[in-house]
Each structure stands twice: as structure tokens, then as C-alpha cells.
Design a protein around this motif. Structure first.
Motif, short mmCIF file in Angstrom:
data_model
loop_
_atom_site.label_atom_id
_atom_site.label_comp_id
_atom_site.label_asym_id
_atom_site.label_seq_id
_atom_site.Cartn_x
_atom_site.Cartn_y
_atom_site.Cartn_z
N GLY A 1 7.58 7.76 26.26
CA GLY A 1 8.82 8.45 25.60
C GLY A 1 9.60 7.63 24.39
N ARG A 2 9.07 6.76 23.88
CA ARG A 2 9.63 6.19 22.89
C ARG A 2 8.95 6.73 21.84
N VAL A 3 9.63 6.57 20.49
CA VAL A 3 9.38 7.33 19.16
C VAL A 3 8.73 6.32 18.31
N ALA A 4 7.57 6.28 18.11
CA ALA A 4 6.82 5.39 17.52
C ALA A 4 6.54 5.69 15.91
N VAL A 5 6.42 4.97 15.06
CA VAL A 5 6.13 5.12 13.52
C VAL A 5 4.66 5.10 13.37
N HIS A 6 4.10 6.13 12.74
CA HIS A 6 2.85 6.11 12.54
C HIS A 6 2.72 6.07 11.01
N LEU A 7 1.65 5.12 10.75
CA LEU A 7 1.25 4.67 9.11
C LEU A 7 -0.19 5.75 8.97
N HIS A 8 -0.12 6.42 7.79
CA HIS A 8 -1.32 7.25 7.33
C HIS A 8 -1.76 6.85 6.04
N GLY A 9 -2.83 5.66 6.24
CA GLY A 9 -3.29 5.02 4.94
C GLY A 9 -4.15 6.07 4.10
N ILE A 10 -4.55 5.64 3.17
CA ILE A 10 -5.30 6.44 2.14
C ILE A 10 -6.72 6.00 2.38
N ARG A 11 -7.63 6.74 2.45
CA ARG A 11 -9.06 6.69 2.62
C ARG A 11 -9.69 6.95 1.33
N MET B 1 0.81 -1.30 -0.01
CA MET B 1 -0.02 -0.07 -0.13
C MET B 1 0.85 1.35 -0.01
N ASP B 2 0.22 2.53 -0.15
CA ASP B 2 0.85 3.68 -0.11
C ASP B 2 0.35 4.55 1.05
N VAL B 3 1.41 4.91 1.75
CA VAL B 3 1.00 5.66 2.79
C VAL B 3 1.82 6.82 3.20
N ARG B 4 1.39 7.68 4.09
CA ARG B 4 2.38 8.79 4.71
C ARG B 4 2.83 8.45 6.06
N LEU B 5 4.06 8.62 6.33
CA LEU B 5 4.56 8.31 7.32
C LEU B 5 4.99 9.28 8.40
N SER B 6 4.86 9.15 9.78
CA SER B 6 5.16 10.27 10.62
C SER B 6 5.83 9.68 11.99
N LEU B 7 6.44 10.50 12.61
CA LEU B 7 7.05 10.15 13.90
C LEU B 7 6.45 10.53 15.15
N ARG C 1 -8.15 18.48 5.89
CA ARG C 1 -8.02 17.32 5.30
C ARG C 1 -6.89 17.14 4.83
N ASP C 2 -6.34 15.82 5.03
CA ASP C 2 -4.88 15.54 4.31
C ASP C 2 -5.40 15.40 2.78
N ARG C 3 -4.74 15.94 1.94
CA ARG C 3 -5.31 15.96 0.54
C ARG C 3 -4.69 14.52 -0.04
N LEU C 4 -3.61 13.84 0.48
CA LEU C 4 -3.15 12.81 -0.09
C LEU C 4 -3.68 11.70 0.46
N THR C 5 -4.31 11.52 1.59
CA THR C 5 -4.72 10.34 2.41
C THR C 5 -6.27 10.62 2.76
N ASN C 6 -6.91 11.88 2.72
CA ASN C 6 -8.25 12.18 3.18
C ASN C 6 -8.37 11.70 4.68
N GLU C 7 -7.21 11.75 5.33
CA GLU C 7 -7.38 11.85 6.82
C GLU C 7 -7.71 13.24 7.44
N LEU C 8 -8.45 13.47 8.52
CA LEU C 8 -8.59 14.48 9.07
C LEU C 8 -7.56 14.79 10.29
N VAL C 9 -7.31 16.21 10.05
CA VAL C 9 -6.13 16.60 10.98
C VAL C 9 -6.57 17.78 11.68
N ALA C 10 -6.04 17.89 12.99
CA ALA C 10 -6.47 19.19 13.86
C ALA C 10 -5.15 19.94 14.23
N TYR C 11 -5.26 21.14 14.27
CA TYR C 11 -3.97 22.07 14.83
C TYR C 11 -4.39 23.16 15.68
#
Length: 482
Positions: free
Chosen positions: A210-220, A198-204, A269-279
């Protein structure tokens, strides 16, 4: 926060050396001393000329980490924090320093006022990059939040990724700055009995331990707008805006599911994955200038409220005038230009690259605050890889690496190690062929065949009178020996 603010002690008590805060209101150019924050988030301050001897000021520990933690907390609770610039000074010199600073501000030019930002204090891990006062900076000047050694590379390997691959895809830089990768990353998940690609965006992200985890943001297929998002129920207008522009267009109250804290935020809206993002709205940074247009306070307030703003007469890097709508994007964390957003993630990614190529052709001379010298810049804008040092991450740790200007995307590619290059086999040029053939390969050049000395570089004819005489001299064959 009240626990971290120490009220002034009695004058006759022995007081440890502490610091206090000065504040410059960027709208009124008034310099004052900080007393604290009231229950409504308004800044409490006092003019230096009206300061009384027994009047308490905010007092903070001089220790670096303690101050950083305090100021981050202080900044988050402040209403409209971007309206002020803060400076840490000695408590005993605060009055005189405030008066001197006011004299400087009253007489300083706009360029001189910009230099004050070198002394401004900002909250720890704040996502507002220092000196980010134009849209051209967006994420480029962001400091690193993570280091490569903090990444769980064993987990990355399960997705078919490693540091070398991510660097080649220009994904490491965004990850280390705390952002999602700028592009979709192809991954492979091997479950033993099944393999999924699959194609995803990655983030840390830093977890509770306190550990750094890898998050996958898949396409919706599409964003989920019919259910509540962190306590917010979308109106028809919200849904329309998120689908058409990618930004909801207003500030709303969201609920932190872990702490139940109510947080004023913008949603995109993340235009690459359609994920909702708040800031968080309090972290929004609005530039003073966009492509040559100086924003007034009304325009800045429009953007701070999450609403779109139409600007006319902007100037591109090519020197061409253009008009466009701009708006703060919660996913990108900066003010963006709005283009055609009704596209698939793959089309959006391709369009972004094409748009960048059409508007940003000029190679920047400053990279993360480090100005390239003339020699470096000439190589850099020509597309060559340039080594840069003297860069500093968020913890003040120096680092270095290699940058290359990608002419196709007009982006700066960064790598901690030198990019792999194809080694071209060295070949003699035309002007060196005679030298190589005669001296190395034992062949004969008609114009120099009688010259006894080895040929010099580029030499195809006799070089001096002696060699000319040698070349003209023809030996007669010897007769039979009697």
C-alpha cells in the motif's frame, strides 16, 4: 464478482433499501435495466416495459466504497464497456426512472445528451476521465491518484530531487495523476564510492503493502523486442510498428506475472526511454470527435483495435485544415497524432515541445473542470500567474493552486505554491519624477520652485492661481539694517 451481486429476495421478505443500475447503449440510444454479465462478458439487461415482478435485477449496496469496489470489478469483466453509460438509481424506482430516461433520450439534443454524463457512474480509479469526448482533453482532466504527502521524499532526496525542484520542472502534476513525467528528469545517484548521473522519467506506483514507491524509467538504447513481453512474442510486423510509430498496432493477450491472469492489451514504446508499456484494452477511451471530425463507429472500432487511422480535413486551433494519422498510445493512455518517430529521446522531447507550440497556441479557459472568469482568463492568457480554487481530486478532496500559461510550450503549468518571482525594484515613472525629486530628495524644479505646498502626483507645473502667484512673486533682497 458473483459474491457482490445479490439476487432479488422473495417478495414477502423484508428487503433493505438497495440500488440497481440502468444502462444506456450509446449506439442504439436504448435505456434498459441491468441483470448482470454472462460468462462471455456480455451485458445481461431487460427493457423496463418487459420487467416482471419476480425478475431479478442486479442489486448493489448503497454504501459509497462498497459500490465503487463492486462497480470497478463489474466494469472490468464487461465486454466492450465503453459502448454503455451506466446510472445508479433506487431499485424501487428503477422501472419508472428508466422509462423517463428513455423519453428524455428520445427527445434530447446532442448537447442535452452530453449533460447526462454528469450523472454517469464510472469505475473507481478508472483512467478514463469523465466527459473526455475530444482529443483536446487527453490527460488534462485526469483526477489525482496521489497526494504530495504520500511521496517518499527521503528517496527523492537520494536522487537530488525535492518537491520544489519537481514543481519548477512541471513534473509534479503528471506524477500525482499516476502518469510518468512528461519530460526526462536529470537525477544523481550517490553510491558513496561512485556517483552516477542520468536522465530518467519518474512515476509513482502503489506497492503490495500500500505504500507509494518511486519508479525510475531509464533510457534504453533500443527496446528489447527479441524476448517475450508478458508472454507475448513479437512478430516482424510488431517490431517494425514499434520501431517506426511507437505503437504495435493491435490488441493481444498478455499474462499478468503475479496472478497469471490473461489481459487483452495494447503495447507501445515509450519514445523518450524506449521502454515497452502495456495498457488494458478495456480501459481504452476513444474520443467522439478529433479536431472537428466526428468519428463513426467503424473509425472508433479501428482505434479500439489499436490500429492507426488516417483522418482528412481536421481543423487546428489556428483554423487551418490538416490531415494526419491518429492511434491509441499505451504509454500516453490516449489517442495521439503520429509524427516523425525515428528520433533520439532528446530529439523526441524537443520535437514534442515544438509540435505543441505550433498546434496549440490558444490558452484554455477551462482548467480541470474549473472555468476561469473573464478577469482570471485575461491575466492567464497574458502569461500571468492566476490563483484557482474549487478543484477536486479523485477522493473528492478540494484543493487549490496557481496556474500559468507557458507561451513557449502552450502548456498550463500548475503549482501548489506561488512560483518564485524576481522582485523588481520600484522606480518612479517619468511623470512622478518631479514629485519625488522635490518632495523627497529636496531638489528644485524651476517651474515650481516658489510653490510652498508639496507637489501632487504627476505635478510639474503650478496647479492653481494661488500657486501661479507664488511662483511669479519675486522677493526683493532686504537692505542693510540701519
Amino acid at each position: 464478482m458473483e459474491d457482490e451481486i445479490i439476487n432479488a429476495q422473495e417478495p414477502n421478505e423484508l428487503k433493505p433499501a438497495t440500488d440497481t443500475l440502468l444502462v444506456l447503449n450509446i449506439h442504439t440510444n436504448q435505456v434498459e435495466m441491468v441483470k448482470g454479465i454472462d460468462q462471455d462478458g456480455n451485458l445481461q439487461k431487460v427493457p423496463p416495459q418487459e420487467k416482471k415482478d419476480n425478475e431479478p435485477l442486479i442489486r448493489v449496496d448503497k454504501h459509497g466504497d462498497l459500490f465503487s469496489n463492486f462497480f470497478s470489478n463489474f466494469y472490468r469483466q464487461l465486454k466492450n464497456p465503453t459502448h454503455f453509460n451506466f446510472f445508479k438509481v433506487s431499485e424501487y424506482d428503477a422501472v419508472n426512472t428508466a422509462k423517463d430516461l428513455q423519453k428524455y433520450v428520445d427527445q434530447a439534443s446532442s448537447e442535452e445528451k452530453e449533460k447526462l454524463k454528469d450523472y454517469e457512474v464510472l469505475p473507481k480509479n478508472n483512467n478514463n476521465p469523465k466527459n473526455q469526448n475530444t482529443m483536446d482533453n487527453n490527460t488534462e482532466n485526469q483526477e489525482y491518484r496521489f497526494q504530495p504527502e504520500q511521496i517518499d521524499w527521503k528517496t527523492m532526496e537520494k536522487f537530488g530531487l525535492n518537491q520544489e525542484k519537481l514543481e519548477k520542472m512541471n513534473a509534479m502534476d503528471a506524477l500525482l495523476r499516476g502518469f510518468k513525467t512528461n519530460t526526462l528528469i536529470p537525477i544523481t545517484i550517490n553510491l558513496g564510492t561512485a556517483v552516477s548521473k542520468m536522465d530518467v522519467r519518474l512515476s509513482l506506483q502503489t506497492g503490495d503493502t500500500g505504500r507509494v514507491a518511486v519508479h525510475l524509467h531509464g533510457i534504453r538504447k533500443e527496446p528489447n523486442l527479441n524476448s517475450k513481453f508478458l508472454g507475448h512474442e513479437f512478430t516482424d510486423e510488431d517490431k517494425k510498428n514499434l520501431k517506426e510509430t511507437g505503437n504495435m498496432g493491435r490488441v493481444v493477450d498478455l499474462i499478468n506475472p503475479k496472478t497469471d491472469e490473461i489481459i487483452r492489451s495494447v503495447i507501445s514504446r515509450d519514445r523518450l526511454t524506449n521502454e515497452l508499456v502495456a495498457y488494458r484494452a478495456e480501459y481504452m477511451k476513444i474520443p467522439d470527435e478529433i479536431k472537428g471530425i466526428r468519428l463513426d463507429e467503424h473509425q472508433k472500432q479501428t482505434l479500439l483495435e489499436g490500429r492507426p487511422l488516417y483522418l482528412e480535413g481536421m481543423t487546428s486551433k489556428k483554423g487551418e485544415l490538416f490531415d494526419a494519422t491518429v492511434q491509441f498510445n499505451a504509454d500516453k493512455r490516449y489517442v495521439e497524432f503520429l509524427f516523425n518517430n525515428n528520433q533520439t529521446p532528446q530529439q523526441r522531447q524537443q520535437h514534442n515541445q515544438q509540435q505543441t507550440q505550433s498546434t496549440d497556441q490558444e490558452a484554455p479557459k477551462i482548467f480541470r473542470g474549473k472555468e476561469l472568469d473573464d478577469s482570471q482568463y485575461e491575466k492567464f492568457k497574458a502569461g500571468q500567474t492566476v490563483y484557482v480554487d474549487g478543484l477536486t481530486d479523485a477522493k473528492g478532496k478540494a484543493y487549490q493552486g496557481y496556474i500559468t500559461f507557458n507561451k513557449e510550450t502552450s502548456k498550463t503549468d500548475f503549482s501548489f505554491t506561488h512560483p518564485n518571482k524576481l522582485k523588481e525594484k520600484a522606480k518612479p515613472s517619468e511623470e512622478h519624477k518631479a514629485q519625488t525629486a522635490v518632495n523627497t530628495q529636496g531638489k528644485t524644479n524651476e517651474a515650481t520652485k516658489n510653490v510652498k505646498e508639496p507637489l501632487e502626483s504627476k505635478q510639474q507645473q503650478p496647479a492653481n492661481q494661488q500657486q501661479e502667484d507664488q511662483q511669479k512673486k519675486v522677493r526683493k533682497p532686504r537692505g542693510p539694517k540701519l
